[in-house]
Motif scaffolding. Sequence first.
Motif, PDB file in Angstrom:
ATOM      1  N   MET A 138      10.082   4.491  -8.603  1.00 13.43           N
ATOM      2  CA  MET A 138      11.093   3.432  -8.573  1.00 13.43           C
ATOM      3  C   MET A 138      12.270   3.803  -9.465  1.00 13.43           C
ATOM      4  N   GLU A 139      11.962   4.461 -10.581  1.00 18.92           N
ATOM      5  CA  GLU A 139      13.016   4.831 -11.515  1.00 18.92           C
ATOM      6  C   GLU A 139      13.917   5.923 -10.925  1.00 18.92           C
ATOM      7  N   ASN A 140      13.311   6.815 -10.136  1.00 19.10           N
ATOM      8  CA  ASN A 140      14.078   7.960  -9.609  1.00 19.10           C
ATOM      9  C   ASN A 140      14.272   7.883  -8.106  1.00 19.10           C
ATOM     10  N   GLN A 141      14.252   6.688  -7.588  1.00 21.64           N
ATOM     11  CA  GLN A 141      14.235   6.524  -6.130  1.00 21.64           C
ATOM     12  C   GLN A 141      15.427   7.148  -5.412  1.00 21.64           C
ATOM     13  N   ASP A 142      16.573   7.293  -6.080  1.00 24.33           N
ATOM     14  CA  ASP A 142      17.735   7.834  -5.362  1.00 24.33           C
ATOM     15  C   ASP A 142      17.854   9.347  -5.546  1.00 24.33           C
ATOM     16  N   ASP A 143      16.817   9.969  -6.052  1.00 24.62           N
ATOM     17  CA  ASP A 143      16.817  11.423  -6.211  1.00 24.62           C
ATOM     18  C   ASP A 143      16.155  12.051  -4.974  1.00 24.62           C
ATOM     19  N   PRO A 144      16.934  12.707  -4.101  1.00 24.92           N
ATOM     20  CA  PRO A 144      16.357  13.227  -2.863  1.00 24.92           C
ATOM     21  C   PRO A 144      15.235  14.239  -3.122  1.00 24.92           C
ATOM     22  N   LEU A 145      15.290  14.913  -4.275  1.00 24.37           N
ATOM     23  CA  LEU A 145      14.300  15.963  -4.529  1.00 24.37           C
ATOM     24  C   LEU A 145      12.875  15.431  -4.580  1.00 24.37           C
ATOM     25  N   ILE A 146      12.690  14.263  -5.215  1.00 21.89           N
ATOM     26  CA  ILE A 146      11.311  13.785  -5.356  1.00 21.89           C
ATOM     27  C   ILE A 146      10.705  13.441  -3.992  1.00 21.89           C
ATOM     28  N   TRP A 147      11.573  13.076  -3.057  1.00 24.63           N
ATOM     29  CA  TRP A 147      11.043  12.642  -1.758  1.00 24.63           C
ATOM     30  C   TRP A 147      10.580  13.800  -0.891  1.00 24.63           C
ATOM     31  N   ALA A 148      10.943  15.025  -1.286  1.00 22.52           N
ATOM     32  CA  ALA A 148      10.439  16.189  -0.548  1.00 22.52           C
ATOM     33  C   ALA A 148       8.917  16.217  -0.609  1.00 22.52           C
ATOM     34  N   ARG A 149       8.350  15.584  -1.664  1.00 22.53           N
ATOM     35  CA  ARG A 149       6.890  15.599  -1.822  1.00 22.53           C
ATOM     36  C   ARG A 149       6.163  14.809  -0.743  1.00 22.53           C
ATOM     37  N   ILE A 150       6.878  14.049   0.033  1.00 26.17           N
ATOM     38  CA  ILE A 150       6.211  13.288   1.099  1.00 26.17           C
ATOM     39  C   ILE A 150       5.551  14.253   2.086  1.00 26.17           C
ATOM     40  N   GLU A 151       6.092  15.481   2.146  1.00 24.09           N
ATOM     41  CA  GLU A 151       5.508  16.492   3.041  1.00 24.09           C
ATOM     42  C   GLU A 151       4.060  16.802   2.671  1.00 24.09           C
ATOM     43  N   ASP A 152       3.726  16.651   1.399  1.00 25.81           N
ATOM     44  CA  ASP A 152       2.377  16.999   0.955  1.00 25.81           C
ATOM     45  C   ASP A 152       1.355  15.899   1.221  1.00 25.81           C
ATOM     46  N   VAL A 153       1.818  14.729   1.614  1.00 29.58           N
ATOM     47  CA  VAL A 153       0.871  13.646   1.909  1.00 29.58           C
ATOM     48  C   VAL A 153       0.160  13.991   3.213  1.00 29.58           C
ATOM     49  N   PRO A 154      -1.169  13.983   3.218  1.00 30.39           N
ATOM     50  CA  PRO A 154      -1.871  14.299   4.470  1.00 30.39           C
ATOM     51  C   PRO A 154      -1.475  13.309   5.572  1.00 30.39           C
ATOM     52  N   ASP A 155      -1.299  13.831   6.783  1.00 29.17           N
ATOM     53  CA  ASP A 155      -0.867  12.981   7.902  1.00 29.17           C
ATOM     54  C   ASP A 155      -1.734  11.738   8.049  1.00 29.17           C
TER      55      ASP A 155
ATOM     56  N   ASN B  70       0.822  -1.207   0.000  1.00 32.38           N
ATOM     57  CA  ASN B  70       0.000   0.000   0.000  1.00 32.38           C
ATOM     58  C   ASN B  70       0.862   1.265   0.000  1.00 32.38           C
ATOM     59  N   LEU B  71       2.053   1.180   0.568  1.00 35.07           N
ATOM     60  CA  LEU B  71       2.940   2.344   0.510  1.00 35.07           C
ATOM     61  C   LEU B  71       3.448   2.561  -0.911  1.00 35.07           C
ATOM     62  N   HIS B  72       3.692   1.450  -1.586  1.00 32.67           N
ATOM     63  CA  HIS B  72       4.044   1.499  -2.990  1.00 32.67           C
ATOM     64  C   HIS B  72       3.032   2.343  -3.757  1.00 32.67           C
ATOM     65  N   ARG B  73       1.762   1.988  -3.550  1.00 33.11           N
ATOM     66  CA  ARG B  73       0.691   2.725  -4.239  1.00 33.11           C
ATOM     67  C   ARG B  73       0.698   4.188  -3.822  1.00 33.11           C
ATOM     68  N   LEU B  74       0.874   4.400  -2.513  1.00 26.28           N
ATOM     69  CA  LEU B  74       0.874   5.774  -2.005  1.00 26.28           C
ATOM     70  C   LEU B  74       2.017   6.572  -2.636  1.00 26.28           C
ATOM     71  N   TYR B  75       3.201   5.978  -2.708  1.00 20.72           N
ATOM     72  CA  TYR B  75       4.344   6.693  -3.279  1.00 20.72           C
ATOM     73  C   TYR B  75       4.108   6.957  -4.768  1.00 20.72           C
ATOM     74  N   ARG B  76       3.501   5.981  -5.440  1.00 20.05           N
ATOM     75  CA  ARG B  76       3.260   6.163  -6.861  1.00 20.05           C
ATOM     76  C   ARG B  76       2.312   7.333  -7.080  1.00 20.05           C
ATOM     77  N   HIS B  77       1.349   7.407  -6.204  1.00 21.46           N
ATOM     78  CA  HIS B  77       0.333   8.422  -6.316  1.00 21.46           C
ATOM     79  C   HIS B  77       0.855   9.796  -5.883  1.00 21.46           C
ATOM     80  N   SER B  78       1.581   9.854  -4.766  1.00 16.98           N
ATOM     81  CA  SER B  78       1.922  11.179  -4.240  1.00 16.98           C
ATOM     82  C   SER B  78       3.365  11.610  -4.465  1.00 16.98           C
ATOM     83  N   ILE B  79       4.252  10.675  -4.748  1.00 19.30           N
ATOM     84  CA  ILE B  79       5.638  11.087  -4.976  1.00 19.30           C
ATOM     85  C   ILE B  79       5.864  11.227  -6.477  1.00 19.30           C
ATOM     86  N   SER B  80       5.667  10.125  -7.175  1.00 23.41           N
ATOM     87  CA  SER B  80       5.853  10.164  -8.618  1.00 23.41           C
ATOM     88  C   SER B  80       5.424   8.820  -9.171  1.00 23.41           C
ATOM     89  N   PRO B  81       4.740   8.796 -10.322  1.00 19.28           N
ATOM     90  CA  PRO B  81       4.317   7.512 -10.887  1.00 19.28           C
ATOM     91  C   PRO B  81       5.526   6.610 -11.154  1.00 19.28           C
TER      92      PRO B  81
END
Length: 727
Positions: free
Chosen positions: A440-457, A426-437
């Motif tokens: 997995m391809e860009n997983q080592d890019d720290p910039l994309i992970w900043a978007r985790i802040e936008d996921v509602p608590d 389910n986290l996979h789905r969540l990351y696909r939806h809120s981080i980037s579709p």
Amino acid sequence: MNEYNTDLRFQGTEMLKEKLPPRLARLEDLAYNFWWSWHRASRDLFKQLDRTLWTTTHHNPVRILLEVPQERLDYLAKDPIFLRDYDAVLMDMDKDILNNGHWYARTYPDLKSHTIAYFSAEFGMHTSLPIYSGGLGVLSGDTSKEASDLGLPFVGVGFLYQQGYFRQRLDHSGWQEAIYPPLNESEVALRPVLCDDRTCSTICLHVGDRDLYLQIWEVHVGRTRIYLMDADVEQNAPWDRELTARLYGGDQEMRIQQEILLGIGGVHILRSLNIDPQIWHLNEGHSAFMVLERLREYVAAGLSLDEAKQRVRASTIFTTHTPVPAGHDAFPFGLMEKYFNTFWPQLDMSREDFLSLGSHPTYYGEAFNMTKLALLLSGYTNGVSMLHGEVSRKMWHSLWPELPETDVPIGHVTNGVHLPSWTGDNLHRLYRHSISPDWMENQDDPLIWARIEDVPDEVLWDAHTHLKRKMFSIIRERARDDRISRAMPPEQLLASGIFLDPDALVIGFARRFATYKRAGLIFRDIERLFRLLHDRYRPVQFVFAGKAHPADDPGKLLLQEIYNWARNPAVGGRIAFVEDYDMHVSRYLVQGVDVWLNTPRKPMEASGTSGMKAAFNGVLNLSIPDGWWAEACNGRNGWMIDAGVFYDDPNQQDDADAGALYRLLEEQVIPLFYQRDQDNVPRGWVAMMKEAIRTVGPQFSARRMMKEYTRHYYVPALHETLKLQGK
Ligand SMILES: *Cc1c(COP(=O)(O)O)cnc(C)c1O
């Protein structure tokens, strides 16, 4: 490949060929490539095939296909929805495996055809292939998967252990029993390598005073091939057939023979398959005899010993994993003579010169040390975390006495974990939806992970709660099975975890029961622990899991002690012990607990990787700043257990560390977990979860790790090697 082969070892594939309807024939390709294990859609496909078998086989597609009723397959072969999913999955797999546009080929187009061989005594790809014991094996498995994802021309070499590592059972007194169920090769995703006449491909190797035969098996891990050696063949004497039966079993003599098979046999295997690696990577010293065999090949081809050494060094990478001197394999000279007395003449070496390749008088006396051998003949050596790099430079400084310690040629590449394999669905789905579709391809890019802040608590908290419940249901399922199949007495049920409260804080501790890992640290002050367990409003619970090495009695005693606490009625079921820790159990624990506890005696944890898996699933680390955590913890993504003092007396150190651990729990961890808003969401906690995902994901991924190996080691080594060859 249509004729029927009568060898029992073909049964699995042959039966499938008869059973699968033509329209679904390629389910076999899918089941026989561990690629399926980190691609959600293909997992879903096997789930759709038969949900019950998916669970009862512990996610083993080969067994699912063998056991699923024929009618079900015939039905699905006409089910348009299933067929649509099936076609899509296969298209994806073909695209990934056949395509040549991966990172490595794009970045180093002129190097893409040079093979990298990776030697390891264990590989942990999946529970169904039990040829790993713990962290080292899981790392090899994650490395192989990531090599495939990045498109590295990578082959693995290891063993097919007929009995693997052991399965753990605790008897009624909590004493660990080791069970060795034989592997049924036809139920696992491996195939024998065949010769042209369709007999199994074997090689013959001279070991000591006799010839040994090794059969070769092949495992597909995405694009990566792994070749496994197996001495359990008819041509060998009964005692020799046992040589590859178990991981780390037997005495020194068994061990030296195993390591000869791995290092020297491994080179022969690759030669017999016409694979000519340019880069050779030793994952830990077990396989270091490989450098001797390659020296021998060069000398036989007419190079001088010095030229041969230069060639071997230029193309060899050695990763050391052991921060304690006693942990390195060393063989008595007598054994070396017995197995190598015909070898050193072939290198034009005297006995003394040969033995000095692995001896180290100030450290080991009359013994041949595998790490020393690897250090001497590898041009590139690394530890597995920043701290472990330092510790290794200190430990081996005496080999380079003329250099300052900081210049000892041992670097570090911090371990990482294969994120697609360890992330909850389910986290996979969540990351696909809120981080980037294509996270997995860009997983080592720290910039994309900043978007985790936008996921509602509450969304992230719900996802975590779901994984926590899944873990609880697995624990209960096992307890029910044990109750029925082993008639487990009720008092033992207390320890099984069925009384755990899914709404209360759960702390996980799962790892090998080596004493330096100090599983007992939390038990140092029982009264203080009991106050935490039985707090009326804010209870704390623990889930333990892990195996002690069968020969490690202190480890087994520690395990027994913890088990006895877990089933003690006074604990009231707030502590659980889950038996038979393996990749399957590990997956549920690292995804489902709230806190991941790690208490090694510093600096004995070279890296550790389970905490990385946990963090990327939003599970917060509470750990001694040793190994990877020393470089990962930023004060906001988990907690550092740091007593701020260092004692020579381990007892005093344990007291100090335990004190620091209790204080953290009482003052920070527990209050933060139970601090809820009107929606029952622990906002402060979720903020830390986000910080953990954001900081640990990209940095401690196998992707970052493999890119570092490539840039800092493989590519420079390739350039040097090609230059020496005049290419
Ligand atoms: C990840 C993993 C390990 C490694 O964990 P450590 O952090 O090194 O203790 C060991 N065993 C299994 C089954 C794992 O999945």
